[in-house]
Design a protein around this motif. Structure first.
Motif, PDB file in Angstrom:
ATOM      1  N   GLU A   1       0.827  -0.907   0.167  1.00 18.56           N
ATOM      2  CA  GLU A   1       0.206   0.028  -0.388  1.00 18.56           C
ATOM      3  C   GLU A   1       0.548   1.239   0.325  1.00 18.56           C
ATOM      4  OE1 GLU A   1      -3.446   0.884  -0.271  1.00 18.56           O
ATOM      5  OE2 GLU A   1      -3.351  -1.098  -0.680  1.00 18.56           O
TER       6      GLU A   1
ATOM      7  N   LEU B   1       0.865   3.901  -3.274  1.00 18.79           N
ATOM      8  CA  LEU B   1       1.124   5.766  -2.476  1.00 18.79           C
ATOM      9  C   LEU B   1       1.960   6.098  -3.431  1.00 18.79           C
ATOM     10  CD1 LEU B   1      -0.864   7.414  -1.643  1.00 18.79           C
ATOM     11  CD2 LEU B   1       0.015   7.758   0.407  1.00 18.79           C
TER      12      LEU B   1
ATOM     13  N   HIS C   1      -6.070   0.704  -1.977  1.00 17.53           N
ATOM     14  CA  HIS C   1      -7.214   2.047  -1.697  1.00 17.53           C
ATOM     15  C   HIS C   1      -6.222   3.135  -2.152  1.00 17.53           C
ATOM     16  CE1 HIS C   1      -9.322  -0.626   1.587  1.00 17.53           C
ATOM     17  NE2 HIS C   1      -9.134  -0.719   0.672  1.00 17.53           N
TER      18      HIS C   1
ATOM     19  N   ASN D   1      -5.275   4.924  -0.190  1.00 15.67           N
ATOM     20  CA  ASN D   1      -6.204   6.836   0.277  1.00 15.67           C
ATOM     21  C   ASN D   1      -6.319   6.431   2.046  1.00 15.67           C
ATOM     22  OD1 ASN D   1      -8.121   8.824   0.702  1.00 15.67           O
ATOM     23  ND2 ASN D   1      -8.790   9.370  -1.170  1.00 15.67           N
TER      24      ASN D   1
ATOM     25  N   THR E   1     -10.244   6.009   2.482  1.00 17.89           N
ATOM     26  CA  THR E   1     -11.047   4.867   1.876  1.00 17.89           C
ATOM     27  C   THR E   1     -11.300   3.337   2.896  1.00 17.89           C
ATOM     28  OG1 THR E   1     -10.901   5.707  -0.866  1.00 17.89           O
ATOM     29  CG2 THR E   1     -10.827   2.859  -0.078  1.00 17.89           C
TER      30      THR E   1
ATOM     31  N   GLU F   1     -14.891  18.972  -2.308  1.00 19.73           N
ATOM     32  CA  GLU F   1     -14.522  17.177  -2.395  1.00 19.73           C
ATOM     33  C   GLU F   1     -15.693  16.491  -1.447  1.00 19.73           C
ATOM     34  OE1 GLU F   1     -10.798  16.850  -1.059  1.00 19.73           O
ATOM     35  OE2 GLU F   1     -10.673  17.439  -3.850  1.00 19.73           O
TER      36      GLU F   1
ATOM     37  N   SER G   1     -16.384  12.416  -3.355  1.00 27.73           N
ATOM     38  CA  SER G   1     -15.622  11.523  -1.955  1.00 27.73           C
ATOM     39  C   SER G   1     -16.951  11.338  -1.957  1.00 27.73           C
ATOM     40  CB  SER G   1     -15.129  12.090  -1.347  1.00 27.73           C
ATOM     41  OG  SER G   1     -13.988  12.947  -1.284  1.00 27.73           O
TER      42      SER G   1
ATOM     43  N   SER H   1      -8.586  16.475  -4.146  1.00 28.05           N
ATOM     44  CA  SER H   1      -7.830  15.069  -3.508  1.00 28.05           C
ATOM     45  C   SER H   1      -8.106  14.118  -3.244  1.00 28.05           C
ATOM     46  CB  SER H   1      -7.429  16.129  -2.847  1.00 28.05           C
ATOM     47  OG  SER H   1      -6.566  15.533  -1.068  1.00 28.05           O
TER      48      SER H   1
ATOM     49  N   ASN I   1      -7.732  12.313  -0.665  1.00 33.06           N
ATOM     50  CA  ASN I   1      -7.148  12.135  -0.312  1.00 33.06           C
ATOM     51  C   ASN I   1      -5.911  12.469   0.587  1.00 33.06           C
ATOM     52  OD1 ASN I   1      -4.527  10.251   0.382  1.00 33.06           O
ATOM     53  ND2 ASN I   1      -4.677   8.974  -2.082  1.00 33.06           N
TER      54      ASN I   1
ATOM     55  N   ARG J   1      -2.372  12.331   0.517  1.00 32.15           N
ATOM     56  CA  ARG J   1      -2.047  12.737  -0.856  1.00 32.15           C
ATOM     57  C   ARG J   1      -1.994  14.230  -0.256  1.00 32.15           C
ATOM     58  NH1 ARG J   1      -1.454  16.367  -3.483  1.00 32.15           N
ATOM     59  NH2 ARG J   1      -2.272  16.335  -5.831  1.00 32.15           N
TER      60      ARG J   1
ATOM     61  N   TYR K   1      -8.902  18.608   3.043  1.00 29.63           N
ATOM     62  CA  TYR K   1      -8.189  17.861   2.526  1.00 29.63           C
ATOM     63  C   TYR K   1      -8.383  15.943   3.158  1.00 29.63           C
ATOM     64  CZ  TYR K   1      -7.681  21.174  -0.857  1.00 29.63           C
ATOM     65  OH  TYR K   1      -7.800  22.702  -2.340  1.00 29.63           O
TER      66      TYR K   1
ATOM     67  N   PRO L   1     -12.853  14.799   2.400  1.00 28.04           N
ATOM     68  CA  PRO L   1     -13.162  13.213   1.846  1.00 28.04           C
ATOM     69  C   PRO L   1     -13.720  12.251   2.963  1.00 28.04           C
ATOM     70  CG  PRO L   1     -10.768  14.041   1.140  1.00 28.04           C
ATOM     71  CD  PRO L   1     -11.331  14.451   1.795  1.00 28.04           C
TER      72      PRO L   1
END
Length: 234
Positions: free
Chosen positions: A14, A18, A76, A78, A81, A124, A128, A169, A171, A174, A191, A195
């Motif tokens: 993961e 990413l 994922h 993220n 998520t 966002e 999302s 975003s 995320n 991120r 952000y 999300p």
């Protein structure tokens, strides 16, 4: 602790996925937006550059999700998520810690557009919610194998159309990593809150619509073990 150690390969995957996503974002960001880039000089229309960026990142997302590594970890990439699936009871707490802990990504800062912070926050939440609602709705259905393509299409569309509002975003990892690299922290809350709120809202609406929620992998490769549903290849 034994479960955490046994699942270290998935946690590492993961983190690597990413990192690869951010490497792609930074690379295409420089190629399309740096003033000295020949591509930037050749394509003067910012809307067209956003479309190309959207296609690049949507393709990157699809490639990650359907890759052998993506099939192993669930892709994922993220924490919003992961936390949403955890709230749905599909991921154990120890695995959440392994999937959310790593945020070592840099640059390509997400910033609110010219309309300001509140429109960026609402945008966002909306994008999302739509993405997570579709992911939860497709999971466990006969169309589950197309989940990665839907995610890629949404990413491409959002970057092309929605990015001027919020920077697109969806995320927190991120945005945290890019804010860290650039030293810009002022809008980070958008952000994180957007999300998380949007994905939980999308999942709630999908559940209310009686969508099936099975394994939280975006693409379930039968050739790879699954730390969520316990599938083990022969």
């Amino acid at each position: 602790m034994r479960r955490f150690v046994a699942h270290l390969p998935e946690y590492g995957i993961e983190a690597a996925l990413l990192g690869f996503f951010m490497l792609s974002a930074c690379g295409f960001g420089v190629l399309l937006e740096h003033p000295e880039s020949p591509v930037r000089q050749a394509i003067g229309d910012p809307a067209l550059r956003r479309v190309l960026m959207g296609l690049a990142m949507g393709t990157t997302a699809v490639a990650i999700i359907y890759s052998p590594w993506g099939g192993r970890s669930g892709a994922h990439i993220n924490p919003a998520t992961t936390l949403t699936f955890w709230r749905l009871g599909r991921i154990r707490g120890v695995d959440v810690a392994g999937y959310v802990a790593d945020a070592s990504v840099r640059f390509v800062v997400t910033r609110p557009g010219r309309w300001g912070s509140m429109p960026a926050l609402f945008a966002e939440v909306a994008i999302s919610a739509i993405l997570m609602g579709l992911v939860v709705g497709l999971t466990g259905s006969r169309l589950a194998r197309y989940t990665g393509l839907v995610v890629g299409l949404l990413v491409a569309t959002y970057i092309s159309v929605e990015a001027p509002i919020s920077g697109m975003s969806m995320n927190p990892a991120r945005s945290l990593g890019s804010a860290w690299g650039a030293g810009e922290w002022g809008a980070l809350w958008i952000y994180v809150v957007g999300p998380l709120l949007g994905m939980n809202l999308g999942a709630f609406l999908a559940i209310r619509a009686r969508a099936r929620t099975a394994c939280p992998k975006l693409h379930h490769r039968d050739s790879q073990r699954c730390i969520f549903c316990g599938h083990a290849p022969a």
